[in-house]
Design a protein around this motif. Sequence first.
Motif, short mmCIF file in Angstrom:
data_model
loop_
_atom_site.label_atom_id
_atom_site.label_comp_id
_atom_site.label_asym_id
_atom_site.label_seq_id
_atom_site.Cartn_x
_atom_site.Cartn_y
_atom_site.Cartn_z
N ILE A 1 0.83 -1.20 0.00
CA ILE A 1 0.00 0.00 0.00
C ILE A 1 0.87 1.25 0.00
CG2 ILE A 1 -1.66 1.33 1.36
CD1 ILE A 1 -2.74 -1.45 2.33
N LEU A 2 1.93 1.26 0.82
CA LEU A 2 2.81 2.42 0.85
C LEU A 2 3.70 2.49 -0.39
CD1 LEU A 2 3.81 2.78 4.59
CD2 LEU A 2 2.03 3.93 3.29
N PHE A 3 4.01 1.34 -0.98
CA PHE A 3 4.71 1.31 -2.27
C PHE A 3 3.92 2.13 -3.29
CE2 PHE A 3 5.41 -0.39 -6.47
CZ PHE A 3 6.78 -0.67 -6.54
N CYS B 1 -2.15 11.89 4.58
CA CYS B 1 -2.09 11.14 5.84
C CYS B 1 -1.94 9.64 5.64
CB CYS B 1 -3.34 11.42 6.68
SG CYS B 1 -4.85 10.67 6.05
N VAL B 2 -1.79 9.18 4.40
CA VAL B 2 -1.75 7.74 4.16
C VAL B 2 -0.54 7.10 4.82
CG1 VAL B 2 -1.55 5.93 2.40
CG2 VAL B 2 -3.09 7.86 2.02
N PHE B 3 0.65 7.67 4.63
CA PHE B 3 1.86 7.04 5.19
C PHE B 3 1.84 6.98 6.71
CE2 PHE B 3 6.09 6.62 6.75
CZ PHE B 3 6.74 5.78 5.86
N ALA C 1 8.00 2.00 0.90
CA ALA C 1 7.61 3.32 0.39
C ALA C 1 8.73 3.92 -0.47
CB ALA C 1 7.28 4.24 1.56
N SER C 2 9.97 3.79 -0.01
CA SER C 2 11.10 4.31 -0.80
C SER C 2 11.22 3.59 -2.14
CB SER C 2 12.40 4.16 -0.01
OG SER C 2 12.32 4.83 1.23
N LEU D 1 -6.42 0.88 -2.92
CA LEU D 1 -7.63 0.70 -2.13
C LEU D 1 -7.99 -0.77 -1.99
CD1 LEU D 1 -10.10 1.84 -0.65
CD2 LEU D 1 -11.24 2.04 -2.88
N CYS D 2 -7.88 -1.52 -3.07
CA CYS D 2 -8.17 -2.96 -3.02
C CYS D 2 -7.24 -3.69 -2.04
CB CYS D 2 -8.06 -3.58 -4.41
SG CYS D 2 -9.29 -2.98 -5.60
N LEU D 3 -5.97 -3.31 -2.05
CA LEU D 3 -5.02 -3.92 -1.12
C LEU D 3 -5.35 -3.57 0.32
CD1 LEU D 3 -1.64 -3.34 -3.02
CD2 LEU D 3 -2.84 -5.52 -2.69
N PHE D 4 -5.84 -2.34 0.56
CA PHE D 4 -6.18 -1.97 1.93
C PHE D 4 -7.41 -2.74 2.43
CE2 PHE D 4 -8.40 0.83 4.99
CZ PHE D 4 -7.45 0.80 5.99
#
Length: 511
Positions: free
Chosen positions: A315-317, A414-416, A441-442, A476-479
């Motif tokens: 998700i952070l990716f 605010c996601v991260f 994320a990086s 969104l699907c992954l979350f």
Amino acid sequence: MMLLDERICSLFKLHWQQTLTYWSVFFSFGLCIAFLGPTILDLRCQTQSTLQQITWVFFSQQFFLLVGSCMGGLFKKTVGRSSWREEDGCPSLLSSLSALFSCTLIISLVFAIIPLCYHVTLLSIAMALAGKAMGVIDTIANLQLVKLYHKDSAIFLQALHFFIGLGALVSPLVADPFLADDSCVVQVNSTANSSMNIDHLRSSLAGHGTTLHNITHYPLQTEGVVITRVAYAFWIMALINLPVPAAVLALIYHERLLPCSSKSQRLLDKTIPSGSSPAPEGDQGHGNVFGCCNPDKLRGHPATFFILHALGGAILFISDGIIGSYAGFVYTYAVSPPLLMGHKTAGCLNSIFWASITAGRLASIYFSYRYTAPRLLIFSLLGVILVQCLLMIFYTSYVFLFIGTCVLGLCISCVFPSMLAFTEDILNYKGCATTVLVTSASTGEMMLQLLVGSVIHSQGSYSFLLCCTVASIIGLCLFLLLLYVQHIYRDSHTDVSKSMDMTEKPMTGGT
């Protein structure tokens, strides 16, 4: 009604110096992450390179940011009594703070030497150093705050990431007055001066029907040493950043970690106030990425434990990849057909995007206290999808592009921090979630920028919006899948704890 309850305020009062220091190092992170976009044409003039060549500067920064994120986990993070182990001979808090001091000082040095990099290779090396420092800062600051506040970390993480947006907003504003609009001075053989007109290049980018292919390969015909006014902007940013390593050094001194200081009565040895959530004794889960893969630590965990790490990282990716791609290519999209914006107008988009992220993270400090992380994440991810779909529909409206850029920054801001706090909460702060999420994320910021850039080059500017929209839908699907796996994971842990209670009660009764 108070915005924050007394317990949160007492926690902050206890750890105010550490918290403010970690927030300030993220300001350094933000300064470095946003200056390349608005200064890219001046840096092309300075290095006498094509746009295709200078894109390797972006890649160099992002790749070494990933390397730095992995290296940041090498510094073990602990607080309280476990922060200092005299028997180890290697105080982990000192290692972490020393790394933060070195990295923030490196960022100032990089800003100072960028005006002296007259070749794109030298500029890439300088940005690689900055990227590595940024990655170490990213991992250590997130980990230290999570270990410092635990279940109360969400609000402090939102504030931490607010300072990224603040730094990312400051650097384009500092650079803007020094950007070349008409010419850059070329000094040939240190004797004769001549000038080259950069206005034609900017006009072609601003849109006189020039295709993206021609923009990408537009040459800069210069010889000799190029002098640009943007050098003053980098030197100003170097000075702005200098108080940050000074603040880290002050914290090291205050913690009695310097060789000349006494090891007794350290700040972190104060009593934790009632109602706070201290770390479990012996919790050493937040090591480096490779330490997280230790078979001894992984043995006995259910499959859902690993799936949660993978989904949180994915998700952070995607979310950080969208931020990096949008910030990196919204200018290119705006100056290309059909919008054909002027370069000054299009240059404001990047500042507006980072300003909205800054404002969104400031607002999220309060929202994270009032609402749960899953609710914030659902609304944020849905908002990102809705905004990007509207941007695709109204793709010919430059007014809506400004509005959509602002709303997109507010939604994705605010996601991260929310994802980081939520995943650590699920895993009860005993896993390697922080290191895995920061590294993912990086990676996403690096990989999606390369992917989106190559797609834009081959398919046209409209594919920029399409790529970001598809990525946000996948996120969104992954979350939603993460929420489902979370219930399975917590149900299995509840069953295990009940069975342990039932086996311990007969043993207790028999003694």
